[in-house]
Design a protein around this motif. Sequence first.
Motif, PDB file in Angstrom:
ATOM      1  N   LEU A  23       0.886  -1.173   0.000  1.00 62.56           N
ATOM      2  CA  LEU A  23       0.000   0.000   0.000  1.00 62.56           C
ATOM      3  C   LEU A  23       0.916   1.213   0.000  1.00 62.56           C
ATOM      4  CD1 LEU A  23      -2.676  -0.925   2.728  1.00 62.56           C
ATOM      5  CD2 LEU A  23      -2.874  -1.173   0.254  1.00 62.56           C
ATOM      6  N   GLY A  24       1.429   1.550  -1.170  1.00 60.70           N
ATOM      7  CA  GLY A  24       2.449   2.592  -1.225  1.00 60.70           C
ATOM      8  C   GLY A  24       3.683   2.119  -0.491  1.00 60.70           C
ATOM      9  N   GLY A  25       4.099   2.861   0.541  1.00 56.43           N
ATOM     10  CA  GLY A  25       5.271   2.494   1.324  1.00 56.43           C
ATOM     11  C   GLY A  25       4.988   1.527   2.456  1.00 56.43           C
ATOM     12  N   TRP A  26       3.778   1.045   2.584  1.00 55.20           N
ATOM     13  CA  TRP A  26       3.441   0.042   3.594  1.00 55.20           C
ATOM     14  C   TRP A  26       3.545  -1.349   2.968  1.00 55.20           C
ATOM     15  CZ3 TRP A  26      -1.133   1.629   7.269  1.00 55.20           C
ATOM     16  CH2 TRP A  26      -0.835   2.864   7.857  1.00 55.20           C
ATOM     17  N   MET A  36       6.379 -13.259  13.607  1.00 53.94           N
ATOM     18  CA  MET A  36       5.779 -11.929  13.486  1.00 53.94           C
ATOM     19  C   MET A  36       6.268 -11.173  12.265  1.00 53.94           C
ATOM     20  SD  MET A  36       5.327 -10.441  17.334  1.00 53.94           S
ATOM     21  CE  MET A  36       4.257 -11.264  18.516  1.00 53.94           C
ATOM     22  N   ARG A  37       7.536 -11.340  11.925  1.00 48.44           N
ATOM     23  CA  ARG A  37       8.096 -10.576  10.809  1.00 48.44           C
ATOM     24  C   ARG A  37       7.362 -10.842   9.503  1.00 48.44           C
ATOM     25  NH1 ARG A  37      14.446 -11.719  11.682  1.00 48.44           N
ATOM     26  NH2 ARG A  37      13.559 -13.655  12.433  1.00 48.44           N
ATOM     27  N   ILE A  38       6.910 -12.063   9.317  1.00 42.53           N
ATOM     28  CA  ILE A  38       6.233 -12.401   8.061  1.00 42.53           C
ATOM     29  C   ILE A  38       4.725 -12.497   8.246  1.00 42.53           C
ATOM     30  CG2 ILE A  38       8.177 -13.432   6.856  1.00 42.53           C
ATOM     31  CD1 ILE A  38       7.317 -16.163   7.862  1.00 42.53           C
ATOM     32  N   ASN A  39       4.231 -11.861   9.303  1.00 44.82           N
ATOM     33  CA  ASN A  39       2.793 -11.774   9.544  1.00 44.82           C
ATOM     34  C   ASN A  39       2.449 -10.398  10.107  1.00 44.82           C
ATOM     35  OD1 ASN A  39       1.613 -14.678   9.131  1.00 44.82           O
ATOM     36  ND2 ASN A  39       3.488 -14.996  10.308  1.00 44.82           N
ATOM     37  N   ALA A  40       2.981  -9.361   9.462  1.00 44.53           N
ATOM     38  CA  ALA A  40       2.776  -8.003   9.952  1.00 44.53           C
ATOM     39  C   ALA A  40       2.889  -7.013   8.803  1.00 44.53           C
ATOM     40  CB  ALA A  40       3.800  -7.654  11.035  1.00 44.53           C
ATOM     41  N   CYS A  41       2.292  -5.852   9.027  1.00 50.72           N
ATOM     42  CA  CYS A  41       2.437  -4.727   8.104  1.00 50.72           C
ATOM     43  C   CYS A  41       3.647  -3.903   8.533  1.00 50.72           C
ATOM     44  CB  CYS A  41       1.173  -3.865   8.138  1.00 50.72           C
ATOM     45  SG  CYS A  41       1.327  -2.304   7.234  1.00 50.72           S
ATOM     46  N   TRP A  42       4.526  -3.645   7.571  1.00 52.31           N
ATOM     47  CA  TRP A  42       5.721  -2.833   7.824  1.00 52.31           C
ATOM     48  C   TRP A  42       5.506  -1.448   7.189  1.00 52.31           C
ATOM     49  CZ3 TRP A  42      11.068  -5.547   7.588  1.00 52.31           C
ATOM     50  CH2 TRP A  42      10.983  -6.851   8.105  1.00 52.31           C
ATOM     51  N   PRO A  43       5.150  -0.435   7.956  1.00 52.38           N
ATOM     52  CA  PRO A  43       5.000   0.911   7.380  1.00 52.38           C
ATOM     53  C   PRO A  43       6.375   1.574   7.237  1.00 52.38           C
ATOM     54  CG  PRO A  43       3.647   0.583   9.367  1.00 52.38           C
ATOM     55  CD  PRO A  43       4.701  -0.467   9.349  1.00 52.38           C
ATOM     56  N   LEU A  44       6.944   1.512   6.047  1.00 46.54           N
ATOM     57  CA  LEU A  44       8.304   2.017   5.832  1.00 46.54           C
ATOM     58  C   LEU A  44       8.343   3.374   5.134  1.00 46.54           C
ATOM     59  CD1 LEU A  44      10.123  -1.281   4.774  1.00 46.54           C
ATOM     60  CD2 LEU A  44       9.869  -0.274   7.053  1.00 46.54           C
ATOM     61  N   ALA A  45       7.227   3.799   4.586  1.00 47.58           N
ATOM     62  CA  ALA A  45       7.106   5.116   3.955  1.00 47.58           C
ATOM     63  C   ALA A  45       5.616   5.433   3.919  1.00 47.58           C
ATOM     64  CB  ALA A  45       7.725   5.114   2.554  1.00 47.58           C
ATOM     65  N   ALA A  46       5.255   6.556   3.329  1.00 45.34           N
ATOM     66  CA  ALA A  46       3.856   6.965   3.330  1.00 45.34           C
ATOM     67  C   ALA A  46       2.993   5.953   2.571  1.00 45.34           C
ATOM     68  CB  ALA A  46       3.720   8.336   2.692  1.00 45.34           C
ATOM     69  N   PRO A  47       1.783   5.682   3.062  1.00 50.17           N
ATOM     70  CA  PRO A  47       0.878   4.800   2.317  1.00 50.17           C
ATOM     71  C   PRO A  47       0.333   5.505   1.089  1.00 50.17           C
ATOM     72  CG  PRO A  47      -0.252   5.711   4.212  1.00 50.17           C
ATOM     73  CD  PRO A  47       1.175   6.180   4.305  1.00 50.17           C
ATOM     74  N   ASP A  48      -0.362   4.754   0.253  1.00 49.87           N
ATOM     75  CA  ASP A  48      -0.892   5.319  -0.993  1.00 49.87           C
ATOM     76  C   ASP A  48      -2.279   5.920  -0.824  1.00 49.87           C
ATOM     77  OD1 ASP A  48      -2.371   3.059  -0.609  1.00 49.87           O
ATOM     78  OD2 ASP A  48      -1.901   2.131  -2.542  1.00 49.87           O
ATOM     79  N   ARG A  49      -2.686   6.113   0.444  1.00 49.77           N
ATOM     80  CA  ARG A  49      -4.010   6.687   0.713  1.00 49.77           C
ATOM     81  C   ARG A  49      -3.979   7.320   2.095  1.00 49.77           C
ATOM     82  NH1 ARG A  49      -6.596   0.940  -0.026  1.00 49.77           N
ATOM     83  NH2 ARG A  49      -4.773   0.889  -1.372  1.00 49.77           N
ATOM     84  N   ASP A  50      -5.088   7.927   2.497  1.00 50.97           N
ATOM     85  CA  ASP A  50      -5.206   8.477   3.838  1.00 50.97           C
ATOM     86  C   ASP A  50      -4.851   7.410   4.874  1.00 50.97           C
ATOM     87  OD1 ASP A  50      -7.460   8.549   6.216  1.00 50.97           O
ATOM     88  OD2 ASP A  50      -6.569  10.518   5.817  1.00 50.97           O
ATOM     89  N   VAL A  51      -4.201   7.822   5.965  1.00 48.61           N
ATOM     90  CA  VAL A  51      -3.707   6.852   6.944  1.00 48.61           C
ATOM     91  C   VAL A  51      -4.848   6.023   7.542  1.00 48.61           C
ATOM     92  CG1 VAL A  51      -2.505   6.561   9.145  1.00 48.61           C
ATOM     93  CG2 VAL A  51      -1.668   8.210   7.468  1.00 48.61           C
ATOM     94  N   GLU A  52      -5.926   6.649   7.905  1.00 49.23           N
ATOM     95  CA  GLU A  52      -7.036   5.886   8.467  1.00 49.23           C
ATOM     96  C   GLU A  52      -7.569   4.865   7.464  1.00 49.23           C
ATOM     97  OE1 GLU A  52      -8.174   5.717  11.439  1.00 49.23           O
ATOM     98  OE2 GLU A  52      -7.082   7.360  12.377  1.00 49.23           O
ATOM     99  N   ALA A  53      -7.648   5.267   6.214  1.00 48.85           N
ATOM    100  CA  ALA A  53      -8.098   4.335   5.181  1.00 48.85           C
ATOM    101  C   ALA A  53      -7.081   3.218   4.990  1.00 48.85           C
ATOM    102  CB  ALA A  53      -8.336   5.074   3.865  1.00 48.85           C
ATOM    103  N   ALA A  54      -5.794   3.546   5.134  1.00 47.60           N
ATOM    104  CA  ALA A  54      -4.756   2.533   4.997  1.00 47.60           C
ATOM    105  C   ALA A  54      -4.855   1.513   6.131  1.00 47.60           C
ATOM    106  CB  ALA A  54      -3.378   3.190   4.984  1.00 47.60           C
ATOM    107  N   ILE A  55      -5.096   1.982   7.359  1.00 45.31           N
ATOM    108  CA  ILE A  55      -5.255   1.048   8.478  1.00 45.31           C
ATOM    109  C   ILE A  55      -6.468   0.159   8.243  1.00 45.31           C
ATOM    110  CG2 ILE A  55      -5.650   0.842  10.960  1.00 45.31           C
ATOM    111  CD1 ILE A  55      -4.194   3.510  11.320  1.00 45.31           C
TER     112      ILE A  55
END
Length: 242
Positions: A23-26, A36-55
């Motif tokens: 999702l963009g940088g997520w 956990m490492r391969i069962n998680a979202c890694w937010p490494l840069a801005a997402p491709d949408r509003d943050v609440e929508a990204a969550i």
Amino acid sequence: MIDPAILEPLADDAWPARERKRLGGWRLNASSGYSMRINACWPLAAPDRDVEAAIDAVEAWYAARGLPPRFKLTDGVLAPADLAGQLAARGYREGKDTLVMVGATDGEGDPLVRLSFSADETFETVFTASAGDPEDGRERIEALGRMPPPACFARLDVDGAPAAIGVAALGGGFAGVFGMRTVPAHRRKGLARRVLLTLLSEARRQGVERAWLQVEADNAPAIALYAAEGFQPAYCYRYWSR
């Protein structure tokens, strides 16, 4: 020392999940739900949408796979800066810290440590046994099989039986050290150090001069081992879960 925005993508690529989405940088990772490492979202840069929508999208993606949503938040990575507060407002809580350490690929290899470029059955047996839960072990073995080449697997036997193992994933100018395991009966004998130095020596032989590894921040014996070999703390990350 090192910008986590450089190292974290290497860490994600070195231990690939079964399913991956952006999702963009997520970066969204899903496997069987154990590591956990391969069962998680890694937010490494801005997402491709509003943050609440990204969550919302992250939660829906994990729900569709029968997995709980989980976020891996890394110090020094702003994606965005107030993400922790937004997660807390939704009922997420942070877990304990994991420390990322970096060092040079120094040291002499041990001729008694066996090296290969794939995980053989004996290596997998030790690795699976250390996981505790058989399903957890199976997920980790599958992740080992997805590691991009080149990767180097090390095994040290004692009296003809495997006693200590480790693996290094080479990429992006770094060696990422994973899967350091010692059979309980052979702990505190310096075997892990011999495996580590052999992996680092092989990485150096292949032209890689720097290494990184991840260790739970409360694992004092492991941190002391790595520090004694020149590894220094770089940054921490932690998982946020409901």
